[in-house]
Every structure is written in C-alpha cells, then in structure tokens.
Design a protein around this motif. Structure first.
Motif, PDB file in Angstrom:
ATOM      1  N   ALA A  26      -1.183   1.438  -6.451  1.00 28.03           N
ATOM      2  CA  ALA A  26      -0.996   2.507  -5.475  1.00 28.03           C
ATOM      3  C   ALA A  26       0.174   3.418  -5.817  1.00 28.03           C
ATOM      4  N   ASN A  72       0.384  -2.907  -4.942  1.00 25.70           N
ATOM      5  CA  ASN A  72       1.261  -1.745  -5.062  1.00 25.70           C
ATOM      6  C   ASN A  72       1.305  -1.109  -6.435  1.00 25.70           C
ATOM      7  N   GLY A  74       5.890   3.922  -2.923  1.00 23.57           N
ATOM      8  CA  GLY A  74       6.856   5.009  -2.959  1.00 23.57           C
ATOM      9  C   GLY A  74       7.591   5.173  -4.280  1.00 23.57           C
ATOM     10  N   GLY A 116       0.792  -1.227   0.000  1.00 29.00           N
ATOM     11  CA  GLY A 116       0.000   0.000   0.000  1.00 29.00           C
ATOM     12  C   GLY A 116       0.819   1.269   0.000  1.00 29.00           C
ATOM     13  N   ALA A 117       2.146   1.151   0.103  1.00 26.01           N
ATOM     14  CA  ALA A 117       3.010   2.335   0.148  1.00 26.01           C
ATOM     15  C   ALA A 117       4.263   2.094  -0.689  1.00 26.01           C
TER      16      ALA A 117
END
Length: 276
Positions: free
Chosen positions: A197, A194, A72, A69-70
């Motif tokens: 996201a 991901n 980056g 979920g992160a």
C-alpha cells in the motif's frame, strides 16, 4: 538482535561475522521480516568471510509498524532506512542483496546512493517493464485471510509459500518460519498489507541503465510469480550485469539453492571488491 533509531523509525537488525570483513546487506521482499533470510544461510555467508546484516524493514518483525492499509511512506523511505542502518552499524559501503519487491529498494540505493553500495544482487525480481509475462496461470488464487483468525492467517502464508515454491516446498520448515514471524511481529496484518500500500516511487537520478557498480541477477527458471524473462530484463537493462539461472528454483530462495546462492554471492562480491 538490536533495534536502531533510523530515519525517524526503529529498525531491528541482526549481524553475523566479523565487522572487518566486507558487509553484505540482505533486504527481503514485501511483507517479509529478517527471518526470511534463514539464520543458517547467514551463518554460512559469514563463515565465508562476509559481515552479514539482516533486518526487519519497517512494518515487519520488531521494526516500527504503521496503521494497517495507511503506511504513509514510499519505497524511497525504505532505501533511506537501509542507508541509516548502515550508518548506525558504522558501515561505509555494503554489497546489497535484494529479494523480489525489494529490488526496487536496491535500485534506489544503487542510483541515488551509489557511494554506499559496493555491488548489487537482484534475487527473483524484475524491472517491471511492460510486456513481461504475468504470473503463471497455475498459481492458486488464495484471496485474503481473516486476520482475526491466527490459524487462518498461518495457513494463508504457508500456502502462499507453497504456491511460489515450484515444488521446492518443505511444509515443516515453512510453517515454522510463519509461526516465528507471526510471534515476533508488532502488527502481522500490517506486515502483509502495508508494503503493498506504500507509494512506489523510484530513483531520482536515473534507472537500471545508470547503475555503475557490479550487478548480479539470480533467478529461478521455474519462478511462477515472476517468470525468468523478468530476471533477464534486469540483465539486459544494466550494462555488464551477469545473470545466473537457478534450474528448477521457484520464487523463493529455498534451501536446496543456498549453496549455489552463497557460491555466486561470494564470487560476485570478491570481484566487486577487486574493482573498488
């Protein structure tokens, strides 16, 4: 399969055929590892005189995974991963083939890194323009699986493949793929999360209309996720692009269409080689 240090991550890749032959870089869609380019398909391409590269994008398979979920990172980072992998393999230019969401990655490669791209092939993807039709209302709403329950996750992905297949669905093959994918993933929840996201940036130097290499668009006329007008939108946006419509094919490149895919790709890449 070999893991390469690329762009500050590890990218797992596998090659087929003779490195002296024209290179074909296969990039699958969101959350899909290299296994979604079937080994039998890769072998057939290699037998037709191509050096075939399939790989796990970051957050899939054996490549580097990020917190669920992160992630980056941005889509442009996925494009830099592809460039770095070509560097690691000693490939100056490749014929890039991108499926579904990874059409955005291929666009960045073609616009911002054109010297590395001999041709582009967009499979079941889209320009994302406003006004294009939404997914079919007949597609089931599958929700989100309980990632603590491996059987539930497997069933969720199998049923997702079925929903996108437009009838070209082999449950035995689909289940074997999903089980193999789950078994080798560093973080399967991250793999299914991901890519959706990340930051969806685009090329710095233009768009579809600025692509200068030969472009082929392959799209099924029964695609329930990205209906045919999505493929037509790429054809219309890219000067000189050619659209090949695969009658009856859904969103995924299912086995009944492998021969057509290979034939089209061999013709396209041979033509591109003549132009380079």
């Amino acid at each position: 399969m070999t893991t390469y240090p690329v762009n500050n991550v590890e990218i797992c890749a596998e090659t087929y055929g003779d490195p002296a032959e024209p290179a074909v870089l296969l990039i699958h869609g969101g959350g899909a590892s290299m296994l979604w380019w079937d080994a039998r398909l890769c072998t057939e391409l290699a037998a037709r005189g191509r050096f075939v590269i399939r790989y796990d994008q970051r957050d899939t398979g054996r490549s580097t995974s990020f917190p669920t979920g992160a992630p980056g990172y941005a889509m442009s980072d996925l494009a830099l991963d592809a460039v770095g992998l070509l560097d690691a393999l000693g490939v100056d230019r490749a014929h890039v083939v991108a499926q579904s969401m990874s059409g955005g990655t291929a666009l960045i490669l073609g616009v911002d890194h054109p010297s590395r791209v001999a041709s582009l092939t967009f499979v079941s993807t889209s320009t994302g323009d406003e006004g294009l039709p939404p997914p079919s209302a007949d597609m089931p709403r599958l929700g989100t699986p309980d990632f603590a329950d491996a059987a539930a996750v497997e069933e969720y992905v199998v049923r997702s493949i079925e929903a996108e297949a437009a009838g070209n669905f082999d449950e035995t093959e689909a289940r074997a793929l999903v089980r193999a994918d789950m078994a080798r993933a560093r973080n399967y929840e991250g793999a299914l999360t991901n890519h959706f996201a990340m930051t969806f940036d685009g090329p710095r130097n233009g768009g579809f209309g600025d692509l200068t290499m030969p472009v082929l668009v392959l799209h099924g006329d029964a695609d329930p996720l990205l209906p045919l007008p999505h493929g037509e939108s790429i054809r219309d946006a890219v000067p000189g692009a050619r659209l090949a419509v695969l009658a009856g094919m859904g969103h995924g490149l299912s086995a009944p269409y492998w021969k057509t895919f290979v034939d089209e790709l061999i013709e396209h890449t041979a033509h591109a080689g003549e132009q380079s």
